[in-house]
Design a protein around this motif. Structure first.
Motif, PDB file in Angstrom:
ATOM      1  N   SER A 119     -28.307  17.495  31.757  1.00 46.62           N
ATOM      2  CA  SER A 119     -28.238  18.271  30.510  1.00 46.62           C
ATOM      3  C   SER A 119     -27.057  19.228  30.553  1.00 46.62           C
ATOM      4  O   SER A 119     -26.789  19.849  31.583  1.00 46.62           O
ATOM      5  N   THR A 121     -24.073  21.319  27.461  1.00 43.91           N
ATOM      6  CA  THR A 121     -23.753  21.578  26.058  1.00 43.91           C
ATOM      7  C   THR A 121     -22.607  20.645  25.694  1.00 43.91           C
ATOM      8  O   THR A 121     -21.600  20.577  26.401  1.00 43.91           O
ATOM      9  N   ALA A 127     -26.872  21.268  22.463  1.00 47.19           N
ATOM     10  CA  ALA A 127     -27.488  20.966  23.766  1.00 47.19           C
ATOM     11  C   ALA A 127     -27.792  19.470  23.826  1.00 47.19           C
ATOM     12  O   ALA A 127     -28.439  18.929  22.920  1.00 47.19           O
ATOM     13  N   ILE A 128     -27.302  18.821  24.872  1.00 46.81           N
ATOM     14  CA  ILE A 128     -27.489  17.369  25.012  1.00 46.81           C
ATOM     15  C   ILE A 128     -28.077  17.050  26.383  1.00 46.81           C
ATOM     16  O   ILE A 128     -28.024  17.859  27.303  1.00 46.81           O
ATOM     17  N   GLU A 129     -28.618  15.832  26.497  1.00 47.30           N
ATOM     18  CA  GLU A 129     -29.207  15.379  27.756  1.00 47.30           C
ATOM     19  C   GLU A 129     -28.833  13.926  28.019  1.00 47.30           C
ATOM     20  O   GLU A 129     -28.343  13.231  27.135  1.00 47.30           O
ATOM     21  N   HIS A 130     -29.078  13.498  29.253  1.00 49.35           N
ATOM     22  CA  HIS A 130     -28.812  12.121  29.675  1.00 49.35           C
ATOM     23  C   HIS A 130     -27.388  11.700  29.314  1.00 49.35           C
ATOM     24  O   HIS A 130     -27.172  10.683  28.655  1.00 49.35           O
ATOM     25  N   SER A 145     -24.801  10.206  24.895  1.00 50.05           N
ATOM     26  CA  SER A 145     -25.696  11.346  25.102  1.00 50.05           C
ATOM     27  C   SER A 145     -26.710  11.416  23.974  1.00 50.05           C
ATOM     28  O   SER A 145     -26.534  10.790  22.931  1.00 50.05           O
ATOM     29  N   VAL A 148     -30.791  17.259  22.452  1.00 50.86           N
ATOM     30  CA  VAL A 148     -32.120  17.695  22.861  1.00 50.86           C
ATOM     31  C   VAL A 148     -33.022  17.884  21.640  1.00 50.86           C
ATOM     32  O   VAL A 148     -34.216  17.596  21.688  1.00 50.86           O
ATOM     33  N   ARG A 168     -33.225  10.233  21.640  1.00 49.62           N
ATOM     34  CA  ARG A 168     -33.662  10.687  22.961  1.00 49.62           C
ATOM     35  C   ARG A 168     -34.273   9.534  23.752  1.00 49.62           C
ATOM     36  O   ARG A 168     -34.057   9.406  24.960  1.00 49.62           O
TER      37      ARG A 168
END
Length: 188
Positions: A119, A121, A127-130, A145, A148, A168
């Motif tokens: 995770s 920015t 905010a992002i993840e993966h 990405s 979130v 997600r």
């Protein structure tokens, strides 16, 4: 052990088991619906949302893996289709999904996953993840990405961003598939 002590131990054991059962029930009853759905889905075949009484209802066929995407285990990203395929070593698509492209796209060709982040920015401030990065174009890092907050808005055309956004759920699948060094093929 005296009979009275044995009875007390048995009573305490029963009380402890009842308490654990009640707490377990309360925890499952208060779990978010998404978790309860995931539990149900993990024990059954994938959901088929068609009406089983309607013989004419058919799920759309999955988009085929682009023919010009090479061979072997790979991620295929089609710029024109705005779609990704996760392809196994035999050439079978394990998963395909739509994505929202970034403002900066890599040229067609073959790349490799160079870095990953659980995770961060994103370059757009979200905010992002993966995060799975595989290319750099004119100083802009390009990668897949998921936001979130689950959003996938069209990127601001006035900003140079490299984040190719996915849901997600798709982001988690990408993360699990795209280990460091995994081949990424970009097609038109």
């Amino acid at each position: 052990m005296p009979a009275k002590s044995s009875t007390i131990v048995t009573a305490l054991t029963v009380a402890a088991l009842v308490a654990v059962g009640v707490l377990g029930y309360q925890a499952s009853a208060s779990a978010p619906d998404s978790l309860n759905e995931a539990r149900k889905d993990s024990h059954h075949a994938p959901k088929d949302h068609r009406d089983h009484n309607d013989k004419k209802a058919k799920a759309p066929a999955p988009a085929p893996v682009p023919a010009a995407s090479g061979t072997g285990r790979r991620i295929v990203y089609s710029l024109g289709a705005k779609r990704v395929w996760l392809v196994d070593a035999k050439g079978t698509a394990l998963r395909t999904f739509a994505v929202t492209p970034s403002t900066v796209s890599p040229p067609t060709g073959s790349y490799a996953v160079g870095s990953r982040s659980v995770s961060v920015t994103g370059s757009d401030g979200i905010a992002i993840e993966h995060v799975v990065r595989f290319a750099a174009v004119n100083g802009v890092t390009v990668g897949f990405s998921a936001a979130v907050n689950g959003s996938r808005p069209a990127p601001d055309a006035g900003k140079k961003t490299g984040g190719i956004r996915e849901s997600r759920e798709d982001g988690k699948a990408m993360w699990d598939f795209a280990l460091h060094g995994t081949k990424v093929v970009v097609v038109s």
